[in-house]
Design an enzyme around this catalytic site. Structure first.
Site, PDB file in Angstrom:
ATOM      1  N   ASP A   1      -0.261   4.442   0.464  1.00 25.01           N
ATOM      2  CA  ASP A   1      -0.731   5.691   1.590  1.00 25.01           C
ATOM      3  C   ASP A   1       0.179   5.150   2.886  1.00 25.01           C
ATOM      4  O   ASP A   1       0.432   4.294   3.150  1.00 25.01           O
ATOM      5  CB  ASP A   1      -2.048   5.395   1.525  1.00 25.01           C
ATOM      6  CG  ASP A   1      -2.790   4.221   2.459  1.00 25.01           C
ATOM      7  OD1 ASP A   1      -2.130   3.018   1.747  1.00 25.01           O
ATOM      8  OD2 ASP A   1      -3.961   4.221   3.103  1.00 25.01           O
TER       9      ASP A   1
ATOM     10  N   ASP B   1       6.645   1.748   6.569  1.00 22.66           N
ATOM     11  CA  ASP B   1       5.033   1.297   6.480  1.00 22.66           C
ATOM     12  C   ASP B   1       4.582   2.154   5.305  1.00 22.66           C
ATOM     13  O   ASP B   1       3.834   3.334   5.726  1.00 22.66           O
ATOM     14  CB  ASP B   1       4.450   1.525   7.669  1.00 22.66           C
ATOM     15  CG  ASP B   1       2.989   1.188   7.841  1.00 22.66           C
ATOM     16  OD1 ASP B   1       2.664   0.519   6.893  1.00 22.66           O
ATOM     17  OD2 ASP B   1       2.178   1.493   8.725  1.00 22.66           O
TER      18      ASP B   1
ATOM     19  N   HIS C   1       4.108   3.922  12.099  1.00 25.43           N
ATOM     20  CA  HIS C   1       3.123   4.763  12.481  1.00 25.43           C
ATOM     21  C   HIS C   1       3.848   5.560  13.608  1.00 25.43           C
ATOM     22  O   HIS C   1       3.216   6.470  14.435  1.00 25.43           O
ATOM     23  CB  HIS C   1       1.797   4.284  13.012  1.00 25.43           C
ATOM     24  CG  HIS C   1       0.919   3.653  12.243  1.00 25.43           C
ATOM     25  ND1 HIS C   1      -0.325   3.318  12.518  1.00 25.43           N
ATOM     26  CD2 HIS C   1       1.251   3.143  10.759  1.00 25.43           C
ATOM     27  CE1 HIS C   1      -1.040   2.646  11.467  1.00 25.43           C
ATOM     28  NE2 HIS C   1       0.052   2.874  10.474  1.00 25.43           N
TER      29      HIS C   1
ATOM     30  N   GLU D   1       4.774  -5.535   3.248  1.00 24.76           N
ATOM     31  CA  GLU D   1       4.608  -4.982   4.652  1.00 24.76           C
ATOM     32  C   GLU D   1       5.983  -5.192   5.265  1.00 24.76           C
ATOM     33  O   GLU D   1       6.557  -6.513   4.875  1.00 24.76           O
ATOM     34  CB  GLU D   1       3.434  -5.109   5.549  1.00 24.76           C
ATOM     35  CG  GLU D   1       2.158  -4.827   4.842  1.00 24.76           C
ATOM     36  CD  GLU D   1       1.654  -3.410   5.281  1.00 24.76           C
ATOM     37  OE1 GLU D   1       2.448  -2.914   6.047  1.00 24.76           O
ATOM     38  OE2 GLU D   1       0.419  -3.245   5.322  1.00 24.76           O
TER      39      GLU D   1
ATOM     40  N   GLU E   1      -5.207   1.657   2.274  1.00 29.94           N
ATOM     41  CA  GLU E   1      -5.167   0.583   3.240  1.00 29.94           C
ATOM     42  C   GLU E   1      -5.222   1.050   4.705  1.00 29.94           C
ATOM     43  O   GLU E   1      -5.721   0.404   5.552  1.00 29.94           O
ATOM     44  CB  GLU E   1      -3.826  -0.052   2.912  1.00 29.94           C
ATOM     45  CG  GLU E   1      -3.655  -1.533   3.806  1.00 29.94           C
ATOM     46  CD  GLU E   1      -2.964  -1.326   5.087  1.00 29.94           C
ATOM     47  OE1 GLU E   1      -2.940  -2.332   5.966  1.00 29.94           O
ATOM     48  OE2 GLU E   1      -2.530  -0.272   5.315  1.00 29.94           O
ATOM     49  N   GLU E   2      -4.592   2.235   4.987  1.00 31.53           N
ATOM     50  CA  GLU E   2      -4.619   2.734   6.348  1.00 31.53           C
ATOM     51  C   GLU E   2      -5.651   3.241   6.624  1.00 31.53           C
ATOM     52  O   GLU E   2      -6.299   2.993   8.051  1.00 31.53           O
ATOM     53  CB  GLU E   2      -3.673   3.904   6.197  1.00 31.53           C
ATOM     54  CG  GLU E   2      -2.044   3.726   6.178  1.00 31.53           C
ATOM     55  CD  GLU E   2      -1.549   2.915   7.154  1.00 31.53           C
ATOM     56  OE1 GLU E   2      -2.175   2.700   7.916  1.00 31.53           O
ATOM     57  OE2 GLU E   2      -0.237   2.769   7.017  1.00 31.53           O
TER      58      GLU E   2
ATOM     59  N   HIS F   1       0.852  -1.369  -0.023  1.00 30.74           N
ATOM     60  CA  HIS F   1       0.088  -0.199   0.020  1.00 30.74           C
ATOM     61  C   HIS F   1       0.799   1.228  -0.009  1.00 30.74           C
ATOM     62  O   HIS F   1       1.804   1.288   0.724  1.00 30.74           O
ATOM     63  CB  HIS F   1      -0.963   0.062   1.247  1.00 30.74           C
ATOM     64  CG  HIS F   1      -0.578   0.150   2.528  1.00 30.74           C
ATOM     65  ND1 HIS F   1       0.021   1.432   3.129  1.00 30.74           N
ATOM     66  CD2 HIS F   1      -0.079  -0.762   3.374  1.00 30.74           C
ATOM     67  CE1 HIS F   1       0.479   1.321   4.253  1.00 30.74           C
ATOM     68  NE2 HIS F   1       0.260  -0.108   4.532  1.00 30.74           N
TER      69      HIS F   1
END
Length: 440
Positions: free
Chosen positions: A79, A110, A409, A171, A145-146, A77
């Site tokens: 985003d 990420d 994150h 990931e 995705e997030e 992903h």
């Protein structure tokens, strides 16, 4: 295959991968705003000679290399989450930094680093004539995705008609091979009450008090044991063969959990009894649990049964528009998935890695010792697009990607150049090893 040559090629592209990743960091890319990142990744695919590069109606990027009948996909992903309090960062998260070993910036672990490794893994396949009439490689850079993990692939599979034989989720895996993850779902509980003046609360029916009773039962699910005498049996029961036929994989993935994440209420004023109360529950699911079982679990709690029709237990829906404007609604249900340790995809990934790098995880100077202490075959703590690819649609998934889960994150997010190289090399050999194994 000459594994040393493949490793040399991956090392040769280290600076190209670093450059692309640093350029992606500088572009906006929170969920529903990924257009600039998608266009930059598409440009790189075209420059590297991908046979077909498409952006679908949701805004997902799909790059194809090869013309074989088997489709093998590498998903990441594009985003990223926001940056939070900038005071917690030691550098500009949108500019990042680079030294001999590391790349810093929001999204590098990420998980834009995984997309970069997959793009260059496909390039290595083309350089070294590893592509053949057995398989076509698909590299995706997916969106939203997030916000809603797996939504992108629900669209790719059901609206785009794309169904790979298996998917590598890139990931971050801390140098390991990951074969599953706990699922999750977003549950809402609504309780009705009757307001009245706060000076005479007995005239009303306080929804907050009702919810307080329910939340104590919810808390019990997370904290209780599963002994025969326990009225509200804890979620730990799913690790027991008595309650769960999938107990072995449940033990591998870990016990499910539940927590209250949000609370809302309505009341005429601060001098009145609350006439409604609602909460959001974050439910993590292990093997053997479904959305129906999790909803019924809440509905059957003693306090919920006590208040009967005054309580509604439901599941949230996601319907935010993509950057293209498309709205593709879906339930906020992200099912558990786990691929068997002896599955052909798992064995092919394991053989690909060991053929290049041996029996242990490897990493940078900073990460190498800690990684070697962990098993090579493991699982994610967090959720991935595998919830839809395998969880909803039954397409086998395996995980291998650059970076570390702990960086996701977090402020001062970083990844390691060695990981980009390692993953590109493993990605390059995997399709051939898999197709050769299928012929045996």
């Amino acid at each position: 295959m000459n594994f040393e040559t493949i490793k040399e090629h991956a090392e040769f592209y280290k600076q190209d991968m670093t450059k692309l990743l640093r350029e992606l960091v500088k572009l906006p890319g929170e969920s529903c705003n990924e257009k600039a990142k998608i266009e930059r990744a598409a440009e790189e695919m075209r420059l590297l000679g991908f046979d077909r590069v498409e952006i679908d109606g949701m805004g997902n990027l799909l790059g194809y290399m090869g013309t074989g009948k088997r489709l093998i996909a590498f998903d990441g992903h594009i985003d990223n989450v926001g940056v939070g309090n900038l005071d917690n960062w030691d550098f500009d998260p949108f500019d990042g930094y680079e030294n001999d070993e590391e790349i810093g910036g929001r999204g590098v672990s990420d998980q834009q680093g995984g997309i970069v490794s997959a793009i260059y893994g496909a390039k290595i396949m083309k350089d070294l004539n590893l592509l053949n009439d057995e398989y076509t490689v698909l590299v995706t850079a997916t969106v939203q995705e997030e916000d809603c993990d797996g939504l992108c692939w629900q669209y790719i599979i059901h609206e785009g008609g794309v169904r790979p034989e298996f998917v590598v989720l890139n990931e971050p895996t801390d140098g390991g091979i990951y074969r599953g993850q706990r699922g999750r779902m977003e549950i809402r509980v609504d309780v009705k009450g009757v307001s009245c003046h706060g000076s005479a609360p007995e005239r009303g029916d306080n929804a907050i008090y009702k919810m307080a009773d329910i939340l104590q039962d919810v808390r019990s699910l997370n904290e209780n044991d599963a002994d025969d005498g326990t009225v509200i049996k804890g979620l730990v029961k799913m690790l027991d063969a008595k309650y769960n036929p999938e107990w072995e994989e449940a033990r591998f993935l870990g016990c499910g959990t539940i927590t209250t994440s949000e609370i809302f209420f309505t009341s005429p004023s601060r001098c009145a009894v609350a006439d409604s109360c609602s909460v959001s529950l974050d439910r993590r699911m292990t093997a053997g649990e479904t959305w129906e079982s999790c909803l019924d679990e809440i509905r059957n709690l003693p306090a919920v049964q006590k208040y009967k029709d005054d309580v509604i237990v439901s599941m949230y829906q996601y319907d935010s528009p993509a950057y293209t404007g498309l709205v593709y609604p879906i339930e906020c249900y992200f099912p558990t998935w786990v691929i068997p340790v002896d599955h052909p995809v798992t064995k092919a990934m394991e053989k690909s890695y060991k053929s290049l790098y041996g029996d242990e995880r490897i990493g940078s100077t900073e990460t190498n010792d800690a990684r070697k202490a962990r098993p090579l075959i493991d699982k994610w703590t967090f959720s991935t697009n595998g919830v839809t690819i395998m969880g909803r649609n039954g397409i086998p998934c395996i995980g291998f990607g650059p970076g570390a889960e702990a960086q996701a994150h977090a402020p001062n997010e970083k990844t390691w150049k060695q990981d980009l190289v390692t993953c590109a090399a493993v990605f390059a050999v995997l399709p051939t090893i898999y197709t050769d194994t299928k012929h045996q």
